[in-house]
Write a protein that holds these residues in place. Sequence first.
Motif, PDB file in Angstrom:
ATOM      1  N   ARG A 178       0.845  -1.213   0.000  1.00 52.19           N
ATOM      2  CA  ARG A 178       0.000   0.000   0.000  1.00 52.19           C
ATOM      3  C   ARG A 178       0.879   1.261   0.000  1.00 52.19           C
ATOM      4  O   ARG A 178       1.013   1.928  -0.998  1.00 52.19           O
ATOM      5  CB  ARG A 178      -0.948  -0.052   1.208  1.00 52.19           C
ATOM      6  CG  ARG A 178      -2.146   0.865   1.077  1.00 52.19           C
ATOM      7  CD  ARG A 178      -1.867   2.299   1.493  1.00 52.19           C
ATOM      8  NE  ARG A 178      -1.491   2.427   2.888  1.00 52.19           N
ATOM      9  CZ  ARG A 178      -1.011   3.557   3.415  1.00 52.19           C
ATOM     10  NH1 ARG A 178      -0.862   4.638   2.658  1.00 52.19           N
ATOM     11  NH2 ARG A 178      -0.661   3.608   4.684  1.00 52.19           N
ATOM     12  N   ASP A 179       1.541   1.584   1.123  1.00 44.75           N
ATOM     13  CA  ASP A 179       2.375   2.791   1.129  1.00 44.75           C
ATOM     14  C   ASP A 179       3.572   2.585   0.204  1.00 44.75           C
ATOM     15  O   ASP A 179       4.012   3.504  -0.481  1.00 44.75           O
ATOM     16  CB  ASP A 179       2.853   3.096   2.559  1.00 44.75           C
ATOM     17  CG  ASP A 179       2.686   4.568   2.927  1.00 44.75           C
ATOM     18  OD1 ASP A 179       2.635   5.377   1.999  1.00 44.75           O
ATOM     19  OD2 ASP A 179       2.632   4.898   4.120  1.00 44.75           O
TER      20      ASP A 179
ATOM     21  N   HIS B  49       4.060   4.638  12.628  1.00 42.39           N
ATOM     22  CA  HIS B  49       4.193   4.540  11.167  1.00 42.39           C
ATOM     23  C   HIS B  49       5.042   5.739  10.747  1.00 42.39           C
ATOM     24  O   HIS B  49       4.583   6.873  10.808  1.00 42.39           O
ATOM     25  CB  HIS B  49       2.774   4.629  10.582  1.00 42.39           C
ATOM     26  CG  HIS B  49       2.691   4.730   9.101  1.00 42.39           C
ATOM     27  ND1 HIS B  49       2.122   3.750   8.322  1.00 42.39           N
ATOM     28  CD2 HIS B  49       3.056   5.709   8.237  1.00 42.39           C
ATOM     29  CE1 HIS B  49       2.141   4.114   7.051  1.00 42.39           C
ATOM     30  NE2 HIS B  49       2.711   5.306   6.968  1.00 42.39           N
TER      31      HIS B  49
ATOM     32  N   HIS C 194       7.806   7.965   8.256  1.00 40.02           N
ATOM     33  CA  HIS C 194       8.346   8.209   6.920  1.00 40.02           C
ATOM     34  C   HIS C 194       9.778   8.717   7.057  1.00 40.02           C
ATOM     35  O   HIS C 194      10.194   9.204   8.104  1.00 40.02           O
ATOM     36  CB  HIS C 194       7.441   9.166   6.140  1.00 40.02           C
ATOM     37  CG  HIS C 194       6.248   8.435   5.565  1.00 40.02           C
ATOM     38  ND1 HIS C 194       6.244   7.921   4.297  1.00 40.02           N
ATOM     39  CD2 HIS C 194       5.060   8.092   6.120  1.00 40.02           C
ATOM     40  CE1 HIS C 194       5.086   7.304   4.083  1.00 40.02           C
ATOM     41  NE2 HIS C 194       4.344   7.391   5.178  1.00 40.02           N
TER      42      HIS C 194
ATOM     43  N   ASN D 212       9.303   4.682   3.647  1.00 38.49           N
ATOM     44  CA  ASN D 212       8.815   4.359   4.995  1.00 38.49           C
ATOM     45  C   ASN D 212       9.946   3.707   5.787  1.00 38.49           C
ATOM     46  O   ASN D 212      11.007   3.398   5.246  1.00 38.49           O
ATOM     47  CB  ASN D 212       7.669   3.346   4.891  1.00 38.49           C
ATOM     48  CG  ASN D 212       6.391   3.949   4.325  1.00 38.49           C
ATOM     49  OD1 ASN D 212       6.380   4.491   3.234  1.00 38.49           O
ATOM     50  ND2 ASN D 212       5.321   3.848   5.069  1.00 38.49           N
TER      51      ASN D 212
HETATM   52 ZN    ZN Z   1       2.406   6.539   5.261  1.00 41.75          ZN
END
Ligand code: ZN
Length: 513
Positions: A13-14, A202, A204, A238
């Motif tokens: 997804r990311d 989560h 980045h 990420n």
């Molecule tokens: Zn993200």
Amino acid sequence: MSDIVKIFDTTLRDGEQSPGASMNTAEKLRLAMQLEKLGVDIIEAGFPAASEGDFEAVSQIAAKLKHSEVAGLARANKQDIDSAWGAIKLAAKPRIHTFIATSDIHMEYKLRMTREQVLAEAKAAVAYAKTFTDNVEFSAEDGSRSDRDFLCKVFETAIAAGATTVNLPDTVGYAIPSEFAELVRYVVQHTPNIHQAVLSVHCHNDLGLATANTLAALMAGARQAEVTINGIGERAGNTSLEEVVMALHTRANYLPLSTHIRTEHIYPSSRLVSMITGIMVQPNKAVVGANAFAHEAGIHQDGMLKNPMTYEIMRPETIGLSATQMVLGKHSGRHALREHLKNLGYDLSDDELQIVFTKFKALADKKKQVMDEDLEAIITEGVLRTAETFVLEYLHVSAGTTVLPMASVQLSINGRSVKDAGYGNGPIDAAYNTIAKLTGAESELLRFSISALTGGTDAQGEVTVRLRENGLVALGRGSDPDIITASALAYINGLNRLEYLKTHPVDKAQGSL
Ligand code: ZN
Ligand code: KIV
């Protein structure tokens, strides 16, 4: 508090939000199976409301996996949640992951909502998701730049509405480790019902701090880490799975936390992601880079010979990188190939093995020793691709110091053979001009890179291209002992991927979080 950290992988997804990294359904399914084998607790399979292609891929992954939880992302509204549930409902362990931004800047300029409205939307979204499944994750987008007390209020409300995981993202990669750890401690202390949920982070990597921030947060009490393989993802990426997992594994004396990851599958997973996405791992990348276990300086080599622990904090075999490659040649049989592929992490069906075996034999005729990298290229090119619009049937180029570079190309386009000839500044330019003429391609070549897959003058050339057409970006890969052929294959692969994107549009506007 448990000392087990749940690993939530969002490569599909990311990670897929990396520019040009879109994967087709077959590739996503293959990667999801590898992530399950790796021991990932939760696999975020996609954002079903973003496009039909995403919905389809998430549904297929949900139906296939048996052990890992499968999460579908949804904005905090009924349509997205319906779509996420529609895609994951067949999963053995489904999870709905809903989110809304909580920072003042996002609420004012992006959402145009007040704090009260955001609180109400978060509550309603979690309560609605809860009507489908008990397993609901809530994320406070841009959490690290949110007002702390408001953040705690949102988490408290989400947990009261039924969220079983609350996630604190550093969406723009702005946090500093000590500051992020302090924020996690603040959330733990000021969210009264926090112990009814798992606290997740989560991060980045915009400042190169994603892994450091994640580890600091885990030390401060978070128990789920959201990560991607090779750290791919939106912008600078990420937190990388392999860095967090190997830091916990290697420094268990200082970080008393563990994961369910089977570390020996890390390297094959990393290779698979770069093969599928065409995003190469930088040589000096921690844990999985080509140089991560290479010792160049004489003094280091001397120390290594005396005792590997002098300069090596992890053993390569711990991440599935065998020191000695098994080399296959033209006399190797189907059984040896199947066994070797299994060791590399590829469990192929009989039909897939047949495709790989035929290509392996053809390569072994041209090249004495077939290495692991060659086999991976064969698998990516032979097994993981979807139906192709354009197939190279024939290529001839002439070039040199005194002749105009010319190319004759024959392609099959949707099963019909067409041929033409053209010229260019060099043999690759000539081949590309002719392919463009035959396919009517109007794409722009954004990037062209070439490298050798293995050592030796008979090594296969591996070419990666990035193409753009009407806002769609696709990567193409090709490999062959002949670098002009590899270049043509990469271009044609990129054009096939563009065709795929035209019919399976990934809505990057919705997908950009
Ligand atoms: Zn993200
Ligand atoms: O970076 C982010 O905030 C996200 C959320 C959807 C978790 O990806």
